[in-house]
Write an enzyme that holds these catalytic residues in place. Sequence first.
Site, PDB file in Angstrom:
ATOM      1  N   CYS A   1       0.835  -1.194   0.000  1.00  0.00           N
ATOM      2  CA  CYS A   1       0.000   0.000   0.000  1.00  0.00           C
ATOM      3  C   CYS A   1       0.876   1.253   0.000  1.00  0.00           C
ATOM      4  O   CYS A   1       1.711   1.445   0.886  1.00  0.00           O
ATOM      5  CB  CYS A   1      -0.928   0.026   1.200  1.00  0.00           C
TER       6      CYS A   1
ATOM      7  N   ASN B   1       1.451  -7.592 -11.428  1.00  0.00           N
ATOM      8  CA  ASN B   1       0.507  -6.532 -11.096  1.00  0.00           C
ATOM      9  C   ASN B   1       1.098  -5.188 -11.500  1.00  0.00           C
ATOM     10  O   ASN B   1       2.290  -4.943 -11.321  1.00  0.00           O
ATOM     11  CB  ASN B   1       0.230  -6.569  -9.592  1.00  0.00           C
TER      12      ASN B   1
END
Length: 351
Positions: free
Chosen positions: A107, A206
Amino acid sequence: MTPSKTFSALLAGPAPVLALAPMQDVTTLGFWRVMTGYGGADAYWTEYFRVHGDSRPEEWILDSITQNPTGRPVVAQLIGNAIPALVRTAKELQKYPVAAIELNLGCPAPVVYRKCAGGGLLREPHRIDTILGALRDAVTIPFTVKTRIGFESPAEFDALLPLFAKYPIDLLTVHARTVKQMYRPGVHYDLIARAARELKCPVLANGNVHSAAHAQMVLTETAARGLMIGRGAIRNPWLFDQIRAQLRSDKIKLPSGRDVLAYVRKLWETEITPDVKESAQVQRMKKFMNFIGEGVGEKFLHEIRRVTMTADFFGVCEHFLNHDRPMTLEPLALPAARASNFSVNVIGSTP
């Protein structure tokens, strides 16, 4: 078959795994339901459970596990740095029908990394080492990790990769940007390829997968076990099925403008909460429209960001989307600084 065995079989299967990325305040139970209606992913990740000394698993995230509408495996993601709390939460979540437990090391939100959680932990590899060891011991089902390639520099991946090799994790998802890079251009797919070569566990790629053709290119270049997609799936919920068609060498089906308009209406019905001020409802929808708009056009983005009321919101949508022309929903070529601003409200995503 238990969720964990279904997940393990999926990772061991022949087809590339297509996963919906965890995105805070986006990948809710309702959003999963909408995505499933368009073909959906092979596996879903929860929003992250915030873990600290006296935390309890958030009820609304637990709902996405206990009421899972997808029929697919669900991975429960944790974010935090307190080992006793992480272990406690991991053990508690294993009582629910989850396929795996995941540690978030990616994050990029400043409010998170300043607390040395999420991507902030990448600055302290020794703490990651201890946390991985404790969680691997506590988790009896598949244990997975989602990471970025470093905090400041891609060169930091050199020190991180041996940590992921040290413990028998069951899956590593690599978002191939640094934390400080946020969602700006420059995805280091070569580092995903390196992880796929060097680790024994499967690796998901990703970062900025935006079309079926691009997805195939990323899979080819990285030799990853599959893909995790976030923002691209918000913009184009047909993307997972389009990728499957691409990999089969089938014709890609493109949505019409009216199909996209119907998708916007479904999101509205899912995301709108009774008794909330109208302007706040419209504002919440702009979180999604920033991404959808990347595939519609500059003028649409300009107008949709300025509406405040429901009638005006749908007036703009009708004006730009009420047509039968096929839409690729490919993202606009926007200046880097402006493009990064579209992402700031989707915390913990990968897209």
